[in-house]
Design a protein around this motif. Structure first.
Motif, PDB file in Angstrom:
ATOM      1  N   GLY A  60      -3.113  -9.288 -12.197  1.00 30.89           N
ATOM      2  CA  GLY A  60      -4.113  -8.513 -12.834  1.00 30.89           C
ATOM      3  C   GLY A  60      -2.876  -7.841 -13.071  1.00 30.89           C
ATOM      4  O   GLY A  60      -3.080  -6.743 -12.934  1.00 30.89           O
ATOM      5  N   GLU A  61      -1.767  -7.218 -13.431  1.00 35.12           N
ATOM      6  CA  GLU A  61      -1.090  -6.741 -13.060  1.00 35.12           C
ATOM      7  C   GLU A  61      -0.582  -6.855 -15.414  1.00 35.12           C
ATOM      8  O   GLU A  61      -0.718  -7.525 -15.724  1.00 35.12           O
ATOM      9  CB  GLU A  61       1.111  -7.017 -13.370  1.00 35.12           C
ATOM     10  CG  GLU A  61       0.746  -6.736 -11.837  1.00 35.12           C
ATOM     11  CD  GLU A  61       2.236  -6.787 -11.471  1.00 35.12           C
ATOM     12  OE1 GLU A  61       2.563  -6.635 -10.153  1.00 35.12           O
ATOM     13  OE2 GLU A  61       2.810  -7.559 -11.826  1.00 35.12           O
ATOM     14  N   VAL A  62      -0.544  -5.684 -15.889  1.00 31.93           N
ATOM     15  CA  VAL A  62      -0.169  -6.003 -17.742  1.00 31.93           C
ATOM     16  C   VAL A  62       1.033  -7.376 -17.732  1.00 31.93           C
ATOM     17  O   VAL A  62       1.921  -6.836 -16.733  1.00 31.93           O
ATOM     18  CB  VAL A  62       0.282  -4.859 -18.430  1.00 31.93           C
ATOM     19  CG1 VAL A  62       0.937  -4.351 -19.302  1.00 31.93           C
ATOM     20  CG2 VAL A  62      -0.912  -3.871 -18.166  1.00 31.93           C
ATOM     21  N   GLY A  63       0.792  -7.676 -18.636  1.00 34.65           N
ATOM     22  CA  GLY A  63       2.137  -8.550 -18.202  1.00 34.65           C
ATOM     23  C   GLY A  63       3.133  -8.343 -19.305  1.00 34.65           C
ATOM     24  O   GLY A  63       3.472  -6.913 -20.085  1.00 34.65           O
ATOM     25  N   THR A  64       4.494  -8.899 -19.322  1.00 39.65           N
ATOM     26  CA  THR A  64       4.999  -8.404 -19.556  1.00 39.65           C
ATOM     27  C   THR A  64       5.631  -9.792 -20.971  1.00 39.65           C
ATOM     28  O   THR A  64       7.375  -9.820 -20.696  1.00 39.65           O
ATOM     29  CB  THR A  64       6.650  -8.057 -18.617  1.00 39.65           C
ATOM     30  OG1 THR A  64       6.675  -9.319 -17.983  1.00 39.65           O
ATOM     31  CG2 THR A  64       6.752  -7.051 -18.002  1.00 39.65           C
ATOM     32  N   GLU A  65       5.168 -10.698 -20.875  1.00 39.62           N
ATOM     33  CA  GLU A  65       5.752 -11.419 -22.292  1.00 39.62           C
ATOM     34  C   GLU A  65       6.377 -11.411 -23.130  1.00 39.62           C
ATOM     35  O   GLU A  65       7.319 -12.178 -24.252  1.00 39.62           O
ATOM     36  CB  GLU A  65       4.825 -12.987 -21.973  1.00 39.62           C
ATOM     37  CG  GLU A  65       4.120 -12.773 -22.481  1.00 39.62           C
ATOM     38  CD  GLU A  65       2.896 -12.101 -21.993  1.00 39.62           C
ATOM     39  OE1 GLU A  65       1.544 -11.762 -22.912  1.00 39.62           O
ATOM     40  OE2 GLU A  65       2.306 -11.954 -20.931  1.00 39.62           O
ATOM     41  N   ARG A  66       5.607 -10.375 -24.320  1.00 35.39           N
ATOM     42  CA  ARG A  66       6.275  -9.847 -24.650  1.00 35.39           C
ATOM     43  C   ARG A  66       7.007  -8.835 -24.999  1.00 35.39           C
ATOM     44  O   ARG A  66       8.095  -8.728 -25.788  1.00 35.39           O
ATOM     45  CB  ARG A  66       4.758  -9.086 -25.635  1.00 35.39           C
ATOM     46  CG  ARG A  66       3.928  -9.660 -26.063  1.00 35.39           C
ATOM     47  CD  ARG A  66       1.783  -9.019 -27.293  1.00 35.39           C
ATOM     48  NE  ARG A  66       1.069  -9.777 -26.691  1.00 35.39           N
ATOM     49  CZ  ARG A  66       0.703 -10.026 -28.465  1.00 35.39           C
ATOM     50  NH1 ARG A  66       0.918  -9.130 -29.399  1.00 35.39           N
ATOM     51  NH2 ARG A  66       0.000 -10.761 -28.452  1.00 35.39           N
ATOM     52  N   ILE A  67       7.315  -8.696 -23.888  1.00 27.80           N
ATOM     53  CA  ILE A  67       8.280  -7.261 -23.433  1.00 27.80           C
ATOM     54  C   ILE A  67      10.178  -8.394 -23.346  1.00 27.80           C
ATOM     55  O   ILE A  67      11.117  -8.011 -24.699  1.00 27.80           O
ATOM     56  CB  ILE A  67       7.975  -6.334 -22.673  1.00 27.80           C
ATOM     57  CG1 ILE A  67       7.520  -5.851 -23.045  1.00 27.80           C
ATOM     58  CG2 ILE A  67       9.662  -5.538 -22.409  1.00 27.80           C
ATOM     59  CD1 ILE A  67       6.273  -4.511 -21.337  1.00 27.80           C
ATOM     60  N   LEU A  68       9.955  -9.126 -22.889  1.00 22.69           N
ATOM     61  CA  LEU A  68      10.791 -10.257 -22.349  1.00 22.69           C
ATOM     62  C   LEU A  68      11.115 -10.672 -24.265  1.00 22.69           C
ATOM     63  O   LEU A  68      12.362 -10.954 -24.692  1.00 22.69           O
ATOM     64  CB  LEU A  68      10.524 -10.756 -21.813  1.00 22.69           C
ATOM     65  CG  LEU A  68      10.564 -10.848 -20.085  1.00 22.69           C
ATOM     66  CD1 LEU A  68       9.609 -11.417 -19.172  1.00 22.69           C
ATOM     67  CD2 LEU A  68      11.463 -10.070 -19.207  1.00 22.69           C
TER      68      LEU A  68
END
Length: 207
Positions: free
Chosen positions: A58-66
């Motif tokens: 339900g949240e914007v993911g952060t895998e690309r940021i990490l």
């Protein structure tokens, strides 16, 4: 007569309904687009230490940021519970950090390596709702308000889907504003904070 301002609890209920109406495929596409927009934002490149949440459904993911942090050699810290139910601190994170399920199913490092509260110079913040002035609605526990207050010099970037943007978020004195809110569609410049450096302000004006 004048319309009564919406309460925080009413807005949380409205956002829960909006989230339920979103298609899963669109969510994955928009999540990727919002992360790429954050990575292209001028405030991203100068950050040496990035505080970033580990996303839940339900949240914007952060895998690309990490992944981008790892590729660029940026230090990363993530929130983890430290003490009471609403007391959190930053702990160091790398791609091979073992994780466990914390409160409300939020992942956190299994053996936290705590960082100073003011170590991050960019904090990527989730939320229930945001408005174009950078005001944020959280889940009501104040966890992020306390984390943000302890790192006053850090830039604050809300990360959200565009459907999470509302006309006005009701706020109280302790609610911490964002410097920008990044969605899959655009970057909303926040209301600004006088304690930010002029360099940071200049970066914000270029978004």
């Amino acid at each position: 007569g004048r319309r009564r301002p919406v309460s925080k609890q009413a807005l949380r209920l409205e956002m829960r309904a909006r989230r339920a109406a979103q298609a899963e495929a669109a969510g994955a596409r928009d999540s990727a687009a919002a992360q790429e927009r954050l990575l292209a934002w001028p405030g991203w490149a100068p950050a040496c230490c990035v505080a970033c949440y580990l996303s839940v459904p339900g949240e914007v993911g952060t895998e690309r940021i990490l992944a981008a942090c790892a590729a660029a050699g940026k230090r990363v810290v993530v929130p983890a519970r430290r003490g009471g139910p609403a007391t959190y601190g930053w702990c160091r994170f790398s791609p091979d950090t073992p994780l466990r399920a914390g409160p409300r199913g939020i992942r956190e490092p299994a053996s936290p390596d705590w960082a100073p509260p003011d170590e991050p110079d960019l904090i990527v913040v989730p939320g229930v709702a945001f408005d174009s002035r950078g005001r944020r609605l959280g889940h009501g526990l104040g966890c992020y308000d306390r984390l943000l207050a302890a790192a006053p010099r850090a830039l604050r970037a809300g990360l959200a889907f565009d459907w999470q943007m509302v006309a006005a978020v009701p706020v109280e004195a302790h609610d911490a504003p964002m410097d920008v809110v990044v969605t899959e569609r655009m970057i909303y410049a926040g209301g600004g904070r006088p304690r930010l450096s002029t360099e940071s302000k200049g970066e914000r004006e270029r978004v």
